[in-house]
Design an enzyme around this catalytic site. Structure first.
Site, PDB file in Angstrom:
ATOM      1  N   GLU A  38       5.441   0.592  -2.477  1.00 30.40           N
ATOM      2  CA  GLU A  38       5.944  -0.079  -3.675  1.00 30.40           C
ATOM      3  C   GLU A  38       4.780  -0.638  -4.462  1.00 30.40           C
ATOM      4  OE1 GLU A  38       8.981  -2.997  -3.804  1.00 30.40           O
ATOM      5  OE2 GLU A  38      10.535  -1.629  -3.106  1.00 30.40           O
ATOM      6  N   HIS A 100       8.609  -3.305 -10.780  1.00 25.14           N
ATOM      7  CA  HIS A 100       8.183  -2.794  -9.486  1.00 25.14           C
ATOM      8  C   HIS A 100       8.881  -1.456  -9.240  1.00 25.14           C
ATOM      9  CE1 HIS A 100      11.866  -4.976  -8.253  1.00 25.14           C
ATOM     10  NE2 HIS A 100      11.925  -4.142  -7.230  1.00 25.14           N
ATOM     11  N   HIS A 102      10.798   1.561  -6.844  1.00 25.12           N
ATOM     12  CA  HIS A 102      11.728   1.755  -5.727  1.00 25.12           C
ATOM     13  C   HIS A 102      11.653   3.207  -5.294  1.00 25.12           C
ATOM     14  CE1 HIS A 102      15.042  -1.606  -5.911  1.00 25.12           C
ATOM     15  NE2 HIS A 102      13.836  -2.103  -5.721  1.00 25.12           N
ATOM     16  N   ASP A 113      15.988  -8.685  -5.345  1.00 20.21           N
ATOM     17  CA  ASP A 113      15.482  -8.530  -6.718  1.00 20.21           C
ATOM     18  C   ASP A 113      16.216  -9.473  -7.667  1.00 20.21           C
ATOM     19  OD1 ASP A 113      13.675  -6.518  -6.051  1.00 20.21           O
ATOM     20  OD2 ASP A 113      15.119  -4.920  -6.442  1.00 20.21           O
TER      21      ASP A 113
HETATM   22 ZN   LIG Z   1      13.309  -4.047  -5.701  1.00 16.78          ZN
END
Ligand SMILES: [Zn+2]
Length: 159
Positions: A38, A100, A102, A113
């Protein structure tokens, strides 16, 4: 992989434009392979009335902790960049939110989140919502999270 630049919510009353250079940054961090980690950072840009224009995404630093399904940002470095852009642009380029990745084709936010975005919104002194953006393998997910009430989800404008 072509991500969409224009996003809309609230019957077009709220628009988000993402600069191609920012989409290029996202493309570089797509979690395509099974071992890709990530990534994430801050979103910076202009607030134009009820619309947002994203001009920069800060990228992971070697101080960030990156995992397969988890990303922990060392706040200071990203925030220092945000502060510098703000000063250099006389306050025009502002903090818009966070991004971010995934490992999902069509990403959706995890419970963590949503909690995180809410916390960030509550922390803002200007009481503006925080834009949460997730980079999936095929598309993006955008949601504006206010300090109270429901988040506002955006849809891509495809011509
Ligand atoms: Zn996330």
């Amino acid at each position: 992989m072509q991500f969409v630049e224009e996003w809309s919510a609230n019957q077009g009353r709220n628009l988000i434009y993402i600069h191609p250079a920012v989409l290029e940054v996202f493309r570089q961090y797509i979690q395509a392979g099974p071992s890709d980690l990530e990534a994430g950072g801050l979103l910076l840009g202009y607030v134009r009335g009820s619309h947002l224009e994203i001009v920069e995404a800060t990228v992971p630093t070697r101080f960030d902790r990156r995992f397969r399904t988890f990303f922990e940002r060392m706040c200071d470095l990203h925030e220092r960049i945000a502060k510098k852009r703000w000063v250099d642009s006389s306050g025009l380029v502002r903090y818009i939110g966070e991004w971010h990745t995934h490992p999902q084709d069509y990403p959706s936010p995890s419970g963590t989140d949503l909690i995180e975005w809410r916390k960030l919104a509550l922390k803002r002194k200007d009481e503006r919502p925080v834009l949460g953006l997730i980079v999936g393998r095929k598309t993006l997910y955008l949601e504006c999270m206010p300090c109270v009430g429901e988040g506002m989800k955006f849809h891509s404008i495809v011509d």
